[in-house]
Design a protein around this motif. Structure first.
Motif, PDB file in Angstrom:
ATOM      1  N   SER A   1       0.822  -1.207   0.000  1.00 16.88           N
ATOM      2  CA  SER A   1       0.000   0.000   0.000  1.00 16.88           C
ATOM      3  C   SER A   1       0.859   1.261   0.000  1.00 16.88           C
ATOM      4  O   SER A   1       0.595   2.206  -0.750  1.00 16.88           O
TER       5      SER A   1
ATOM      6  N   ALA B   1       2.514   1.665  -3.335  1.00 17.35           N
ATOM      7  CA  ALA B   1       1.524   2.057  -4.349  1.00 17.35           C
ATOM      8  C   ALA B   1       1.243   3.552  -4.259  1.00 17.35           C
ATOM      9  O   ALA B   1       1.116   4.229  -5.285  1.00 17.35           O
ATOM     10  N   ALA B   2       1.151   4.072  -3.036  1.00 16.60           N
ATOM     11  CA  ALA B   2       0.938   5.515  -2.871  1.00 16.60           C
ATOM     12  C   ALA B   2       2.114   6.292  -3.447  1.00 16.60           C
ATOM     13  O   ALA B   2       1.927   7.283  -4.161  1.00 16.60           O
TER      14      ALA B   2
ATOM     15  N   GLY C   1       4.213   5.146  -5.723  1.00 15.74           N
ATOM     16  CA  GLY C   1       4.217   4.899  -7.171  1.00 15.74           C
ATOM     17  C   GLY C   1       3.243   5.800  -7.901  1.00 15.74           C
ATOM     18  O   GLY C   1       3.552   6.322  -8.976  1.00 15.74           O
ATOM     19  N   HIS C   2       2.069   5.999  -7.323  1.00 19.49           N
ATOM     20  CA  HIS C   2       1.080   6.854  -7.979  1.00 19.49           C
ATOM     21  C   HIS C   2       1.545   8.303  -8.020  1.00 19.49           C
ATOM     22  O   HIS C   2       1.237   9.033  -8.959  1.00 19.49           O
TER      23      HIS C   2
ATOM     24  N   TRP D   1       1.427   6.528 -13.353  1.00 15.37           N
ATOM     25  CA  TRP D   1       0.595   5.317 -13.405  1.00 15.37           C
ATOM     26  C   TRP D   1       1.446   4.092 -13.709  1.00 15.37           C
ATOM     27  O   TRP D   1       1.169   2.998 -13.233  1.00 15.37           O
TER      28      TRP D   1
ATOM     29  N   SER E   1       4.510   3.558 -12.721  1.00 14.44           N
ATOM     30  CA  SER E   1       5.153   3.159 -11.465  1.00 14.44           C
ATOM     31  C   SER E   1       4.184   2.400 -10.564  1.00 14.44           C
ATOM     32  O   SER E   1       4.566   1.430  -9.899  1.00 14.44           O
ATOM     33  N   LEU E   2       2.933   2.828 -10.556  1.00 14.64           N
ATOM     34  CA  LEU E   2       1.910   2.108  -9.787  1.00 14.64           C
ATOM     35  C   LEU E   2       1.753   0.690 -10.330  1.00 14.64           C
ATOM     36  O   LEU E   2       1.689  -0.273  -9.565  1.00 14.64           O
TER      37      LEU E   2
ATOM     38  N   VAL F   1       4.530  -1.493  -9.131  1.00 15.35           N
ATOM     39  CA  VAL F   1       4.325  -1.926  -7.739  1.00 15.35           C
ATOM     40  C   VAL F   1       3.399  -3.138  -7.693  1.00 15.35           C
ATOM     41  O   VAL F   1       3.664  -4.114  -6.990  1.00 15.35           O
TER      42      VAL F   1
ATOM     43  N   ALA G   1      -2.740  -2.438  -3.386  1.00 12.01           N
ATOM     44  CA  ALA G   1      -2.409  -1.249  -4.183  1.00 12.01           C
ATOM     45  C   ALA G   1      -3.603  -0.291  -4.205  1.00 12.01           C
ATOM     46  O   ALA G   1      -3.430   0.938  -4.146  1.00 12.01           O
TER      47      ALA G   1
ATOM     48  N   LEU H   1      -3.823   3.588  -3.179  1.00 14.83           N
ATOM     49  CA  LEU H   1      -4.431   4.683  -3.948  1.00 14.83           C
ATOM     50  C   LEU H   1      -5.395   5.482  -3.076  1.00 14.83           C
ATOM     51  O   LEU H   1      -5.464   6.705  -3.177  1.00 14.83           O
TER      52      LEU H   1
ATOM     53  N   ARG I   1      -3.343   7.633  -0.982  1.00 13.81           N
ATOM     54  CA  ARG I   1      -2.797   8.722  -1.817  1.00 13.81           C
ATOM     55  C   ARG I   1      -3.849   9.812  -2.022  1.00 13.81           C
ATOM     56  O   ARG I   1      -3.532  10.983  -2.095  1.00 13.81           O
TER      57      ARG I   1
END
Length: 198
Positions: A42, A45-46, A48-49, A53, A55-56, A59, A158, A162, A165
């Protein structure tokens, strides 16, 4: 360092190392439950975002690959180490023989669904893998069936990242919220599982 992780144009090798650490953390945390692996996914993912997108997506892929690898390794250990100390301890932790037989029957009827459920419910993964190893569930079938659960798990955490994020545009606030959401989801499902067991 944080700005390097957040900017896709700056020092891509820092992001690559972060993904390698994610891979290692999920594998180690899934084999030795000392690290909340869902919260790690998690948080990444935050981050990465914040980068992009793409990079997300990286992840999610790395998290799924790590979860899958950990499942396959643990299944192999349970399958081969039935009579060794670690194998016996894992099976004892998994539950009594009747419970393992029941889980084995569920696997035979609905393998992917049972594996997805065990992946998403804290504490359910080891008993299901022990049942697969004990009841003669085929290794090749397990290797194929476990792809979907690993991917579902990575996507679920993930998505929590988000959501974290979305709490703030500030990276660390988003990461902290993502970790909190990941831990809360694990804790809540664990509590529900315990209440249902009673």
């Amino acid at each position: 360092m944080l700005t390097d992780l957040l900017d896709p144009a700056a020092h891509a090798d820092h992001w690559l190392w972060a993904l390698v650490l994610l891979l290692a953390a999920v594998v180690v945390g899934a084999l030795l439950p000392v690290l909340p692996t869902g919260a790690v996914v998690s948080a990444m993912a935050a981050l990465g975002h914040h980068r992009s997108w793409l990079s997300l997506g990286e992840v999610v892929v790395v998290g799924a690959v790590a979860a899958y690898a950990a499942d396959v390794v643990l299944y192999a250990l349970l399958l081969r180490g039935a009579h060794t100390g670690p194998g016996r301890r894992l099976r004892r932790r998994a539950g009594d023989h009747g419970h393992l037989e029941e889980l084995g029957e569920r696997l035979a009827r609905h393998d992917v669904g049972t594996l997805v459920t065990s992946r998403l419910l804290p504490g359910a993964r080891v008993p299901v893998l022990a049942a697969a190893a004990t009841t003669g569930y085929p290794a090749v079938r397990f290797a194929v069936a476990d792809v979907v659960p690993a991917l579902c798990w990575a996507v679920t955490y993930a998505a929590l990242g988000l959501a974290g994020r979305g709490v703030s545009d500030r990276p660390w606030v988003g990461v902290a919220a993502a970790v909190a959401f990941g831990l809360a989801a694990s804790g809540l499902t664990s509590l529900v599982r315990r209440l249902r067991a009673r």
